[in-house]
Write a protein that holds these residues in place. Sequence first.
Motif, PDB file in Angstrom:
ATOM      1  N   GLN A 125       0.758  -1.207   0.042  1.00 45.69           N
ATOM      2  CA  GLN A 125       0.075   0.089   0.070  1.00 45.69           C
ATOM      3  C   GLN A 125       0.993   1.210   0.167  1.00 45.69           C
ATOM      4  O   GLN A 125       2.011   1.217   0.514  1.00 45.69           O
ATOM      5  N   PRO A 126       0.351   2.375  -0.415  1.00 43.69           N
ATOM      6  CA  PRO A 126       1.197   3.486  -0.586  1.00 43.69           C
ATOM      7  C   PRO A 126       1.133   4.058   1.149  1.00 43.69           C
ATOM      8  O   PRO A 126       0.343   3.965   1.686  1.00 43.69           O
ATOM      9  N   VAL A 127       2.266   4.811   1.161  1.00 43.86           N
ATOM     10  CA  VAL A 127       2.519   5.333   2.397  1.00 43.86           C
ATOM     11  C   VAL A 127       3.001   6.875   2.291  1.00 43.86           C
ATOM     12  O   VAL A 127       3.678   7.308   1.336  1.00 43.86           O
ATOM     13  N   PRO A 128       2.722   7.461   3.326  1.00 42.54           N
ATOM     14  CA  PRO A 128       2.968   9.124   3.067  1.00 42.54           C
ATOM     15  C   PRO A 128       4.511   9.386   3.290  1.00 42.54           C
ATOM     16  O   PRO A 128       5.460   8.395   3.640  1.00 42.54           O
ATOM     17  N   PRO A 129       5.179  10.337   2.683  1.00 39.05           N
ATOM     18  CA  PRO A 129       6.445  10.691   2.876  1.00 39.05           C
ATOM     19  C   PRO A 129       6.976  10.550   4.376  1.00 39.05           C
ATOM     20  O   PRO A 129       6.223  10.976   5.059  1.00 39.05           O
ATOM     21  N   GLY A 130       8.093  10.180   4.391  1.00 45.97           N
ATOM     22  CA  GLY A 130       8.564   9.874   5.859  1.00 45.97           C
ATOM     23  C   GLY A 130       8.013   8.569   6.830  1.00 45.97           C
ATOM     24  O   GLY A 130       8.468   8.555   7.757  1.00 45.97           O
ATOM     25  N   VAL A 131       7.301   7.849   6.054  1.00 50.20           N
ATOM     26  CA  VAL A 131       6.781   6.659   6.727  1.00 50.20           C
ATOM     27  C   VAL A 131       7.423   5.490   6.152  1.00 50.20           C
ATOM     28  O   VAL A 131       7.457   5.349   4.756  1.00 50.20           O
ATOM     29  N   HIS A 132       8.149   4.544   6.921  1.00 53.33           N
ATOM     30  CA  HIS A 132       8.976   3.368   6.428  1.00 53.33           C
ATOM     31  C   HIS A 132       8.187   2.187   6.443  1.00 53.33           C
ATOM     32  O   HIS A 132       7.543   1.794   7.699  1.00 53.33           O
ATOM     33  N   HIS A 133       7.649   1.660   5.274  1.00 52.30           N
ATOM     34  CA  HIS A 133       6.988   0.311   5.521  1.00 52.30           C
ATOM     35  C   HIS A 133       7.758  -0.801   5.682  1.00 52.30           C
ATOM     36  O   HIS A 133       9.131  -0.922   5.066  1.00 52.30           O
ATOM     37  N   VAL A 134       7.630  -1.725   6.695  1.00 52.36           N
ATOM     38  CA  VAL A 134       8.143  -2.780   7.109  1.00 52.36           C
ATOM     39  C   VAL A 134       7.143  -4.227   6.787  1.00 52.36           C
ATOM     40  O   VAL A 134       6.178  -4.466   7.150  1.00 52.36           O
ATOM     41  N   PRO A 135       7.801  -4.992   5.831  1.00 50.61           N
ATOM     42  CA  PRO A 135       7.101  -6.159   5.628  1.00 50.61           C
ATOM     43  C   PRO A 135       7.193  -7.270   6.725  1.00 50.61           C
ATOM     44  O   PRO A 135       8.043  -7.162   7.549  1.00 50.61           O
ATOM     45  N   PRO A 136       6.161  -8.585   6.821  1.00 47.88           N
ATOM     46  CA  PRO A 136       6.259  -9.558   7.741  1.00 47.88           C
ATOM     47  C   PRO A 136       7.812 -10.158   7.476  1.00 47.88           C
ATOM     48  O   PRO A 136       8.231 -10.217   6.285  1.00 47.88           O
ATOM     49  N   LEU A 137       8.027 -10.791   8.418  1.00 43.16           N
ATOM     50  CA  LEU A 137       9.176 -11.889   8.177  1.00 43.16           C
ATOM     51  C   LEU A 137       8.824 -13.006   7.217  1.00 43.16           C
ATOM     52  O   LEU A 137      10.085 -13.350   6.622  1.00 43.16           O
ATOM     53  N   GLN A 138       7.758 -13.235   7.285  1.00 44.89           N
ATOM     54  CA  GLN A 138       7.379 -14.566   6.483  1.00 44.89           C
ATOM     55  C   GLN A 138       6.027 -14.418   5.649  1.00 44.89           C
ATOM     56  O   GLN A 138       5.043 -14.600   6.529  1.00 44.89           O
ATOM     57  N   ALA A 139       5.920 -14.454   4.501  1.00 45.93           N
ATOM     58  CA  ALA A 139       4.579 -14.533   3.876  1.00 45.93           C
ATOM     59  C   ALA A 139       3.731 -15.958   4.161  1.00 45.93           C
ATOM     60  O   ALA A 139       4.572 -16.776   4.332  1.00 45.93           O
ATOM     61  N   ARG A 140       2.588 -15.920   4.178  1.00 45.78           N
ATOM     62  CA  ARG A 140       1.946 -17.190   4.464  1.00 45.78           C
ATOM     63  C   ARG A 140       0.806 -17.538   3.648  1.00 45.78           C
ATOM     64  O   ARG A 140       0.358 -18.372   3.641  1.00 45.78           O
ATOM     65  N   SER A 141       0.836 -17.115   2.418  1.00 47.89           N
ATOM     66  CA  SER A 141       0.009 -17.316   1.265  1.00 47.89           C
ATOM     67  C   SER A 141       0.689 -16.447   0.017  1.00 47.89           C
ATOM     68  O   SER A 141       1.156 -15.728  -0.006  1.00 47.89           O
ATOM     69  N   ASP A 142       0.022 -17.092  -1.208  1.00 44.86           N
ATOM     70  CA  ASP A 142       0.347 -16.192  -2.330  1.00 44.86           C
ATOM     71  C   ASP A 142      -0.477 -15.089  -2.321  1.00 44.86           C
ATOM     72  O   ASP A 142      -0.373 -14.164  -3.469  1.00 44.86           O
ATOM     73  N   ARG A 143      -1.313 -14.563  -1.681  1.00 40.06           N
ATOM     74  CA  ARG A 143      -2.005 -13.357  -1.607  1.00 40.06           C
ATOM     75  C   ARG A 143      -1.237 -12.070  -0.869  1.00 40.06           C
ATOM     76  O   ARG A 143      -1.887 -11.079  -1.289  1.00 40.06           O
ATOM     77  N   GLU A 144      -0.092 -12.506  -0.536  1.00 43.43           N
ATOM     78  CA  GLU A 144       0.768 -11.384   0.186  1.00 43.43           C
ATOM     79  C   GLU A 144       1.784 -10.980  -1.028  1.00 43.43           C
ATOM     80  O   GLU A 144       2.183 -11.537  -1.944  1.00 43.43           O
ATOM     81  N   ALA A 145       2.094  -9.643  -0.896  1.00 41.53           N
ATOM     82  CA  ALA A 145       3.050  -8.973  -1.756  1.00 41.53           C
ATOM     83  C   ALA A 145       4.501  -9.148  -1.748  1.00 41.53           C
ATOM     84  O   ALA A 145       5.083  -9.401  -2.423  1.00 41.53           O
ATOM     85  N   ALA A 146       4.650  -9.509  -0.605  1.00 42.88           N
ATOM     86  CA  ALA A 146       6.120  -9.554  -0.191  1.00 42.88           C
ATOM     87  C   ALA A 146       6.414 -10.815   0.498  1.00 42.88           C
ATOM     88  O   ALA A 146       5.600 -11.619   1.102  1.00 42.88           O
ATOM     89  N   ALA A 147       7.663 -11.550   0.121  1.00 45.22           N
ATOM     90  CA  ALA A 147       7.962 -12.831   0.754  1.00 45.22           C
ATOM     91  C   ALA A 147       8.415 -12.830   2.169  1.00 45.22           C
ATOM     92  O   ALA A 147       8.143 -13.797   2.547  1.00 45.22           O
ATOM     93  N   GLY A 148       8.936 -11.826   2.450  1.00 42.38           N
ATOM     94  CA  GLY A 148       9.561 -11.602   3.902  1.00 42.38           C
ATOM     95  C   GLY A 148      10.716 -11.183   4.168  1.00 42.38           C
ATOM     96  O   GLY A 148      11.755 -11.590   3.479  1.00 42.38           O
TER      97      GLY A 148
END
Length: 414
Positions: free
Chosen positions: A206-229
């Motif tokens: 998802q888009p985040v405002p300037p100055g916000v740092h996105h952190v993905p999960p450590l481990q994706a749990r299905s093919d519905r997630e955008a980041a592997a981990g």
Amino acid sequence: MADLVFAFDAALDRPIPVPKNAPEAVAEAVADAPFAAFRAAVAAARQTRAAGLVLFGNTLDPVRASPAQAAAVRDQIVALAADGCRTVWVADEPADVANVARALAEPAGLAFVTPVSPLRLDLRGLALEICSARGHAHAASHMPPSFASAHSSLLPAQRRIVLGWDDAWTSLHGEPTVSHGLPSPLPVGAWGQHGTLFVWGSRRLQPVPPGVHHVPPLQARSDREAAAGACVAVTLTQPLPTGATFAAPPHTLTDPRSEWRGDWKEVPTHHVAWRTISITSLSGDDEDLATTIWSALEGMSIDARAPLQIVRCAIDCGGSITRRVHVAEINAETMARVRELYDPRTFRAWCHDIEADRGEAPDALVRNASAAKAGGAASFAAGVAELVLDMEGQEASAVPREAGWLALELLEST
């Protein structure tokens, strides 16, 4: 080197659903994935000589967790403490702090953050405050500046990191939501004037405002997630210049009066990765399709030490509704032929699903309608395609396209 490592949504007490009919090697890899990803984050903190590992999101529910799971987490925290790295656990409520501390037997090096209780650290000469923005009462606009920030003319510069995350777990995995979870990243507003960074954890892209740092999960749990981990290592300070002593003022990446950013780097932690590969198949039976799929899997060139790849094969049928229905009819035979070739000792990709591509562009249906008689099936399909394209033009979503193909396939198969 890194100053802090952020690890989001380890979910150590929540097993990942094993794909249907998965062989033993695949089932074991999926079962081990959550804790393997957690160990990878711990290893990243140790290898980068981080001063702290920050755990936020769903890490370990002491009510759901087994004693063995709690003991394994405690061992990792103790090992980090022996290397001089603190573990910062972000909890939703003070009661959670007591439960987690009790379950882990209060290991050395463990500290907590709650929405009403921030944590202040001396990070290699940099005064740092870690806060939680969970709950509507702690929205960005309602968080007061820290004391050091409000009195910057009297005290050394103090920095602040505010952590937040959403409850995307609900929409992705169907688990109960947390009523006080934040629905989306909050704008930083005037935080930048007080040396504040916002860290946002989510399983959704998802888009985040300037100055916000996105952190993905450590481990994706299905093919519905955008980041592997992955975890995120951040460097907020720099080594002291040659000849300087530790009595010198903090040497930060930016001037204290300017925007505070730091150096952010994602470190892969996933043990299992879900992938979708697109394969064009306009004709042929199950043997032909299986041969095409296996060639594509071999072409992935996966290293033997790489994370296991669980693959969904999306078949591009060139806009043919008849072919899409046929792919569904030969699915079981095709899957059996592909899996006959799988050897877990030598191959790191396992096919778990074969289906006509739900995201296939419907433009071909519109082109084909020009050669069809008015009122024919091609004209109806073209009308559905035009409706789908119109809806996609109004709002970016995969739902209209998937629903359109499903409707046409149902009509074709009746």
